[in-house]
Write a protein that holds these residues in place. Structure first.
Motif, PDB file in Angstrom:
ATOM      1  N   VAL A   1       0.866  -1.180   0.000  1.00 46.65           N
ATOM      2  CA  VAL A   1       0.000   0.000   0.000  1.00 46.65           C
ATOM      3  C   VAL A   1       0.902   1.229   0.000  1.00 46.65           C
ATOM      4  O   VAL A   1       1.839   1.327   0.787  1.00 46.65           O
ATOM      5  N   VAL A   2       0.639   2.146  -0.948  1.00 45.69           N
ATOM      6  CA  VAL A   2       1.451   3.354  -1.121  1.00 45.69           C
ATOM      7  C   VAL A   2       0.551   4.562  -0.827  1.00 45.69           C
ATOM      8  O   VAL A   2      -0.281   4.933  -1.651  1.00 45.69           O
ATOM      9  N   PRO A   3       0.672   5.166   0.344  1.00 52.37           N
ATOM     10  CA  PRO A   3      -0.257   6.233   0.719  1.00 52.37           C
ATOM     11  C   PRO A   3       0.184   7.620   0.262  1.00 52.37           C
ATOM     12  O   PRO A   3       1.375   7.890   0.099  1.00 52.37           O
ATOM     13  N   ASP A   4      -0.789   8.486   0.057  1.00 52.31           N
ATOM     14  CA  ASP A   4      -0.547   9.931  -0.036  1.00 52.31           C
ATOM     15  C   ASP A   4      -0.478  10.456   1.395  1.00 52.31           C
ATOM     16  O   ASP A   4      -1.431  11.032   1.919  1.00 52.31           O
ATOM     17  N   TYR A   5       0.672  10.254   2.032  1.00 48.10           N
ATOM     18  CA  TYR A   5       0.762  10.405   3.480  1.00 48.10           C
ATOM     19  C   TYR A   5       0.799  11.854   3.952  1.00 48.10           C
ATOM     20  O   TYR A   5       0.782  12.103   5.161  1.00 48.10           O
ATOM     21  N   LEU A   6       0.822  12.818   3.033  1.00 46.93           N
ATOM     22  CA  LEU A   6       0.735  14.224   3.447  1.00 46.93           C
ATOM     23  C   LEU A   6      -0.705  14.694   3.612  1.00 46.93           C
ATOM     24  O   LEU A   6      -0.943  15.833   4.007  1.00 46.93           O
ATOM     25  N   GLY A   7      -1.664  13.810   3.321  1.00 44.91           N
ATOM     26  CA  GLY A   7      -3.070  14.183   3.423  1.00 44.91           C
ATOM     27  C   GLY A   7      -3.501  15.037   2.252  1.00 44.91           C
ATOM     28  O   GLY A   7      -2.687  15.468   1.423  1.00 44.91           O
ATOM     29  N   PRO A   8      -4.789  15.335   2.142  1.00 49.34           N
ATOM     30  CA  PRO A   8      -5.305  16.050   0.977  1.00 49.34           C
ATOM     31  C   PRO A   8      -4.809  17.481   0.869  1.00 49.34           C
ATOM     32  O   PRO A   8      -4.812  18.068  -0.210  1.00 49.34           O
ATOM     33  N   ASP A   9      -4.371  18.072   1.992  1.00 55.12           N
ATOM     34  CA  ASP A   9      -3.923  19.462   1.985  1.00 55.12           C
ATOM     35  C   ASP A   9      -2.422  19.598   1.814  1.00 55.12           C
ATOM     36  O   ASP A   9      -1.903  20.715   1.828  1.00 55.12           O
ATOM     37  N   GLY A  10      -1.706  18.495   1.701  1.00 54.85           N
ATOM     38  CA  GLY A  10      -0.264  18.576   1.491  1.00 54.85           C
ATOM     39  C   GLY A  10       0.467  19.173   2.680  1.00 54.85           C
ATOM     40  O   GLY A  10       1.267  20.105   2.528  1.00 54.85           O
ATOM     41  N   GLU A  11       0.245  18.604   3.871  1.00 49.07           N
ATOM     42  CA  GLU A  11       0.869  19.129   5.090  1.00 49.07           C
ATOM     43  C   GLU A  11       2.306  18.610   5.205  1.00 49.07           C
ATOM     44  O   GLU A  11       2.691  17.928   6.148  1.00 49.07           O
ATOM     45  N   PHE A  12       3.119  18.974   4.221  1.00 53.43           N
ATOM     46  CA  PHE A  12       4.500  18.518   4.153  1.00 53.43           C
ATOM     47  C   PHE A  12       5.286  18.980   5.376  1.00 53.43           C
ATOM     48  O   PHE A  12       5.230  20.135   5.767  1.00 53.43           O
TER      49      PHE A  12
ATOM     50  N   ARG B   1       0.039  24.989   6.282  1.00 49.91           N
ATOM     51  CA  ARG B   1      -1.259  24.352   6.052  1.00 49.91           C
ATOM     52  C   ARG B   1      -1.700  23.550   7.276  1.00 49.91           C
ATOM     53  O   ARG B   1      -2.895  23.430   7.536  1.00 49.91           O
ATOM     54  N   ALA B   2      -0.735  22.996   7.988  1.00 49.65           N
ATOM     55  CA  ALA B   2      -1.063  22.224   9.178  1.00 49.65           C
ATOM     56  C   ALA B   2      -1.325  23.116  10.383  1.00 49.65           C
ATOM     57  O   ALA B   2      -2.148  22.778  11.247  1.00 49.65           O
ATOM     58  N   TYR B   3      -0.641  24.240  10.451  1.00 48.90           N
ATOM     59  CA  TYR B   3      -0.750  25.168  11.588  1.00 48.90           C
ATOM     60  C   TYR B   3      -1.019  26.576  11.061  1.00 48.90           C
ATOM     61  O   TYR B   3      -0.168  27.469  11.144  1.00 48.90           O
ATOM     62  N   PRO B   4      -2.211  26.816  10.517  1.00 44.98           N
ATOM     63  CA  PRO B   4      -2.486  28.139   9.921  1.00 44.98           C
ATOM     64  C   PRO B   4      -2.391  29.283  10.916  1.00 44.98           C
ATOM     65  O   PRO B   4      -2.171  30.430  10.523  1.00 44.98           O
TER      66      PRO B   4
END
Length: 413
Positions: free
Chosen positions: A154-165, A262-265
């Motif tokens: 399984v290869v996830p988009d692990y940054l989530g939909p908002d791209g919280e890099f 994006r993670a901490y606006p």
């Protein structure tokens, strides 16, 4: 609480069933956005990893002779703040898989915040697109080798939909929930939470792997995690940003800054980048495009801060970056394999040395391998094949030793 969790799980399962039936029949299809919204609104800890949509996909970019089936799944997870989200993962099931089946969560390199840079998009785009935008060519080679071993992946988009890099909690949680999603996905043919599972990632992908290892005991204790391998991990975002400032990898610091925004606006990080065109470019370009567009980038050339202080030294930002440092999420309960290029110019090896010392002091089973004569990029082919071999031994149930107690608490590869 028990009723609420059971009801939430049933809502998610019902939503998933509705979408899959609608997709196969074309009849009575509810809008996906409405189903996803309902799933997120109802989700709690009982629903993490629940699948709300799935469909077959073609993956033309994996260089392998192994036959496999592939699906894209949308599953429920949590962002950095712990709010429920849905994100994507690609499930790969080899035709000639090992029995009983095993599962590898593969955290591919992303290092950007635009959705077209995420694995679900890059894998379907093919090698040509990857060569000009992202950095998944080596990942595709390793995925081919893994499928040839007969492992489900399984290869996830692990940054989530908002791209919280660079916001570590989302990277770890979405990785663990991708394992849950694959184990929940009937076509994968796995054995639920009893499935022997492992996690692998290099560079940016090592972050999701590393933080998943730390979070697993509290966040996903039911998983049968046999081992986690992470190479070239970024232990401390602030130290990494200082190390790459003004170098070819400098644009990574800008992408990380806007990912953390994006993670901490509430930090208002984006406001310190006054050029809207620059912000838009960082938000829309993948890693190779960023590096070619902004060679030798320095954060100070693109930020305006009070008194000219470094963005990294603004107290509120510095406090969050400190909270995202590896080692602070929890204590790994499974064996770890950490490996690092001794000439790594991107992720300071001294930080990984310190992390390994911390883990050894906590009694974690760590194998730490240093590779001489290579830097960050070449550290990947120098160390990743052996890391995958180590994972194979863990999935097969072979016991592992530890390098804790050795001089420098490591081996030299």
């Amino acid at each position: 609480m028990r009723c609420r969790r059971l009801c939430s799980a049933r809502v998610l399962v019902a939503a998933a069933s509705a979408v899959m039936i609608a997709a196969s029949t074309g009849i009575g299809a509810a809008p996906l956005s409405r189903i996803v919204d309902a799933a997120v609104a109802q989700a709690d800890s009982a629903g993490m990893g629940a699948i709300v949509e799935a469909h077959p996909v073609a993956i033309p970019s994996i260089p392998t002779g192994a036959a496999f089936s592939a699906w894209q799944v949308r599953y429920v997870s949590q962002n950095t703040k712990g709010d429920p989200i849905t994100t994507l993962a690609t499930v790969l099931r080899p035709v000639n898989r090992v029995e009983p089946p095993v599962l590898l969560a593969y955290d591919a390199i992303i290092d950007a915040i635009a959705p077209q840079c995420f694995p679900s998009a890059q894998m379907q785009a093919g090698l040509g697109a990857q060569a000009t935008t992202g950095v998944m060519e080596m990942d595709m080679i390793y995925l081919g080798r893994v499928l040839e071993r007969g492992w489900t992946v399984v290869v996830p988009d692990y940054l989530g939909p908002d791209g919280e890099f660079a916001a570590g909690y989302v990277e770890g949680r979405t990785t663990l929930d991708a394992i849950r999603a694959a184990e929940n996905f009937a076509p994968a043919g796995l054995s639920g939470a009893a499935t022997p599972a492992a996690i692998f990632g290099y560079s940016g992908g090592a972050r999701g792997s590393e933080f998943a290892a730390e979070l697993a005991a509290d966040y996903a204790p039911e998983l049968n995690l046999r081992g986690v391998a992470a190479g070239g991990v970024t232990v401390d975002i602030a130290n990494d940003a200082r190390a790459i400032d003004g170098s070819f990898s400098g644009p990574l610091a800008a992408a990380a800054a806007l990912g953390i925004d994006r993670a901490y606006p509430e930090l208002g990080i984006a406001s310190y980048f006054p050029d809207p065109g620059f912000r838009a470019n960082v938000g829309n370009l993948c890693l190779l495009q960023l590096e070619s567009s902004y060679p030798m980038l320095r954060l100070s050339d693109h930020t305006v801060t009070p008194g000219g202080v470094s963005l990294l030294d603004i107290p509120a930002i510095a406090a969050v970056l400190s909270s995202l440092r590896a080692g602070g999420y929890g204590t790994p309960s499974m064996p770890l394999y950490l490996y690092h290029a001794m000439n790594d110019e991107t992720a300071p090896i001294g930080d990984t040395d310190g992390l390994v010392g911390d883990y050894c002091g906590r009694g974690v089973n760590v194998t730490y391998v240093k590779h001489p004569g290579v830097e960050h990029l070449t550290g990947n082919p120098a160390g990743s094949p052996a890391a995958l071999d180590w994972i194979g031994q863990r999935l097969a149930g072979t016991p592992t030793g530890s390098t804790c107690g050795l001089p420098g608490q490591s081996l030299v590869g």
